[in-house]
Design a protein around this motif. Sequence first.
Motif, short mmCIF file in Angstrom:
data_model
loop_
_atom_site.label_atom_id
_atom_site.label_comp_id
_atom_site.label_asym_id
_atom_site.label_seq_id
_atom_site.Cartn_x
_atom_site.Cartn_y
_atom_site.Cartn_z
N PHE A 32 0.91 -1.02 0.10
CA PHE A 32 0.43 -0.02 -0.44
C PHE A 32 0.66 1.16 -0.02
CE2 PHE A 32 -2.99 2.82 1.60
CZ PHE A 32 -4.23 2.72 0.91
N ALA A 33 1.83 0.86 0.84
CA ALA A 33 2.77 2.81 1.30
C ALA A 33 3.81 2.52 -0.35
CB ALA A 33 3.90 2.41 2.25
N MET A 34 4.07 1.20 -0.91
CA MET A 34 4.43 1.10 -2.25
C MET A 34 4.07 2.33 -3.72
SD MET A 34 6.90 -2.69 -2.27
CE MET A 34 6.89 -2.25 -3.72
N TRP A 35 2.68 1.78 -3.16
CA TRP A 35 1.59 2.44 -3.97
C TRP A 35 1.34 3.85 -4.36
CZ3 TRP A 35 0.68 2.04 -8.72
CH2 TRP A 35 0.66 0.67 -9.83
N ILE A 36 1.98 4.52 -2.89
CA ILE A 36 1.56 5.63 -2.73
C ILE A 36 2.82 6.52 -3.37
CG2 ILE A 36 1.24 7.48 -1.05
CD1 ILE A 36 -0.46 5.66 0.73
N ASP A 169 7.47 2.58 3.48
CA ASP A 169 7.01 3.02 4.82
C ASP A 169 7.35 4.58 5.95
OD1 ASP A 169 6.17 1.11 4.01
OD2 ASP A 169 7.40 -0.69 5.77
N PHE A 170 8.61 5.36 5.37
CA PHE A 170 8.78 6.48 5.93
C PHE A 170 8.51 7.57 4.56
CE2 PHE A 170 11.60 9.56 3.80
CZ PHE A 170 11.37 10.40 5.51
N ALA A 171 9.08 7.35 3.48
CA ALA A 171 8.17 8.26 2.17
C ALA A 171 6.62 7.87 2.43
CB ALA A 171 8.87 7.96 1.28
N ALA A 172 6.11 7.27 2.29
CA ALA A 172 4.52 7.55 2.07
C ALA A 172 3.50 8.64 3.29
CB ALA A 172 3.48 5.72 2.07
N PRO A 173 3.67 8.31 4.45
CA PRO A 173 2.65 9.50 4.98
C PRO A 173 3.48 10.87 5.29
CG PRO A 173 4.81 8.40 6.55
CD PRO A 173 4.86 8.00 4.81
N SER A 179 1.45 16.19 0.14
CA SER A 179 0.56 16.61 -1.16
C SER A 179 -0.33 17.45 -1.42
CB SER A 179 0.32 15.32 -1.76
OG SER A 179 1.51 14.53 -1.79
N LEU A 180 -1.08 17.42 0.20
CA LEU A 180 -2.46 18.47 0.78
C LEU A 180 -2.13 20.20 0.89
CD1 LEU A 180 -3.77 15.82 3.76
CD2 LEU A 180 -4.27 16.14 1.44
N ILE A 181 -0.32 19.63 0.92
CA ILE A 181 -0.54 21.58 0.94
C ILE A 181 0.00 22.02 -0.11
CG2 ILE A 181 1.75 22.48 1.76
CD1 ILE A 181 2.30 20.53 4.33
N ILE A 182 -0.17 21.09 -1.11
CA ILE A 182 0.59 21.45 -2.58
C ILE A 182 -0.34 21.74 -2.80
CG2 ILE A 182 0.98 20.95 -4.79
CD1 ILE A 182 3.77 19.60 -3.79
N TYR A 183 -1.97 21.11 -2.90
CA TYR A 183 -3.06 20.92 -3.83
C TYR A 183 -3.61 22.64 -2.61
CZ TYR A 183 -7.77 20.36 -4.95
OH TYR A 183 -8.89 20.72 -5.49
N GLN A 184 -3.30 22.48 -0.98
CA GLN A 184 -3.96 24.06 -0.70
C GLN A 184 -3.52 25.07 -1.24
OE1 GLN A 184 -7.29 23.81 1.34
NE2 GLN A 184 -6.58 26.34 1.41
N LEU A 302 7.60 21.72 0.11
CA LEU A 302 6.98 21.51 -0.84
C LEU A 302 8.24 20.67 -1.77
CD1 LEU A 302 4.60 24.44 -1.61
CD2 LEU A 302 4.61 22.00 -0.38
N LEU A 303 9.56 21.14 -2.45
CA LEU A 303 9.81 20.64 -3.37
C LEU A 303 10.44 18.92 -2.89
CD1 LEU A 303 11.43 23.79 -5.03
CD2 LEU A 303 10.01 22.21 -6.08
N LEU A 304 10.73 19.43 -1.63
CA LEU A 304 10.93 18.15 -0.83
C LEU A 304 9.82 16.93 -1.01
CD1 LEU A 304 13.02 16.31 0.41
CD2 LEU A 304 11.58 16.83 2.55
N MET A 305 9.40 16.89 -1.42
CA MET A 305 7.54 15.90 -2.24
C MET A 305 8.74 15.32 -2.90
SD MET A 305 5.22 16.12 -3.44
CE MET A 305 3.59 15.09 -3.16
N ILE A 306 8.64 16.56 -3.82
CA ILE A 306 8.34 16.08 -5.15
C ILE A 306 9.95 15.25 -5.14
CG2 ILE A 306 8.96 16.52 -7.76
CD1 ILE A 306 7.71 18.85 -7.16
N VAL A 307 10.71 15.05 -4.74
CA VAL A 307 12.38 14.71 -5.20
C VAL A 307 11.55 13.02 -4.06
CG1 VAL A 307 14.34 14.23 -3.46
CG2 VAL A 307 13.75 16.59 -4.43
N LEU A 308 10.92 12.56 -2.56
CA LEU A 308 10.90 11.72 -2.52
C LEU A 308 9.85 10.52 -3.10
CD1 LEU A 308 10.48 12.64 1.18
CD2 LEU A 308 11.81 12.05 0.54
N THR A 309 8.60 11.94 -4.35
CA THR A 309 7.60 10.82 -4.86
C THR A 309 8.40 10.30 -6.12
OG1 THR A 309 7.47 12.71 -6.53
CG2 THR A 309 6.04 12.13 -4.41
N GLN A 310 9.46 11.09 -6.61
CA GLN A 310 10.54 10.53 -7.79
C GLN A 310 11.47 9.06 -7.23
OE1 GLN A 310 9.43 11.63 -10.60
NE2 GLN A 310 8.07 12.70 -8.82
#
Length: 489
Positions: A32-36, A169-173, A179-184, A302-310
């Motif tokens: 589940f976490a891997m898919w996120i 597991d670390f990155a997902a939460p 992501s919520l902050i970016i969208y807001q 916010l850019l850190l989030m992008i790094v983690l997602t890639q």
Amino acid sequence: MGKTNKKNSYLKSPDLLPTGYHERKIGIMGFFAMWIGMAILLATFDIGASGVQSISLPWVVLATLVGCIAVGTLISIVGDIGVEHGLSFPVYMRAPFGIVGTHIPSIARAVTASFWFGLNTYFGSTAINSIIHVINPAFDNWLLCYIIFALVQLINTASGIKWVERFADFAAPVIIILSLIIYQTLTSDIVEQGGDVWAWAQSPVTGGAAVSAFIIVIFANMGFWATLGCDIPTISRFFKAPKYERNWFKRNKTNLIGSLIAMPLTEAFMIMIGAAAFMVAGSSNPVIALQDTASGWMLAMLLLMIVLTQWSTNTAANIVPAAAIFSNVLGPRVSNAVAVFVVGIVGTVIQPWSVYEILTQALLFFGAVLSAISGILVVDYYVLRKRRVNVQELFQHEGQFKFHGGVNIVGFIAWVIGGAVAILLMDYSFIVGFVLAGAIYYVLTKYWYFKRFPQAEIEDPSDDKYLGITVGRDWVIDEDEHKQDEVVG
């Protein structure tokens, strides 16, 4: 005899042997976490940006959910190959394409995965460059960031599948919160300008044009994950599953929950971010949009989030599957760890960031080519073999999967025709390639090819001989040909 053993050793690379029951470490929450992590990446945003140029965001989100659930179902179906038998994608491909023929479609998948590795690493490196630039305005070197970021990802993956899961597991939460902050942040800017996120469309279309735009979003999402739809066994062979479980849904619960819940919901949310970024800045790239709407440490976070997602996407969805294929192609001298770095080299040499502007078209093309392979896999595994596989023979040079000099020519006929027609009908590429290739493969094998090259598990459909975890078996590959071992307990 020594010559045969040498050839067999090529088929028996240690990293490609069937995964045993006690080696399966990934549970429901882990996948589940891997898919996120996998579903949140910059390339996903482009689909949302493309969609809202023609239709409003609610329709784009609905199309995304439809496409994701459809391809998630396929991923769960194909994933049973790994769950049941512990086999990776390039090894099972020896059945429908032959022990030598497997290399060609496998390499097509590996190059595609390497393409995505390079593209995602580029996105991540631009974000890292922006973060450092915020802290130190004198710094501006995305290439240095690319090299360092690529090495970190490759080392993480080369350390083993458990480290891939631990990072997820670390990155997902963290990713969810950011992501919520970016969208807001993006939507607040739209509202301040008097816009309506859910009603906005750049050039609204109606009637048949709206239907076509809706369908394109569906198939773009399906094409996006057509890659994983092919080679999910490379990951699913590490999924925890109960022994002696004959209920398909219970056996594949880990895959089903991840692919039908985590992936559609996460991808739909990323589509929303991409659409909002386009509304703000005219670009699907949130890095550009966020530079217009945020500053200082907020932008860095916010850019850190992008790094983690890639990073999390690359390790599980791109590097792991491609490395397994390169290890298979290059032989036992190339370990999985070495193959991981081959992925990095190929993905960099391709320079995939140069085609970002036509990414949706590229997704449809990849979907066309790879959906045909998925159709062949499903027909071969479920319809013809009925989930029974003569696994020992997959590792034998002179076994039943030798076919014509190591090539199952029917697999290639079905792939070429199915893929070519799908490319011609690009907007509907995934479904066309899947159905046509699968149908051609079924007819030609059942009524011609498998009569010439009999398949033991089809001639004698024995559960005890040819099923894996369902009957409590761990497949153990022996050096002697035509010998089956099992561990039951």
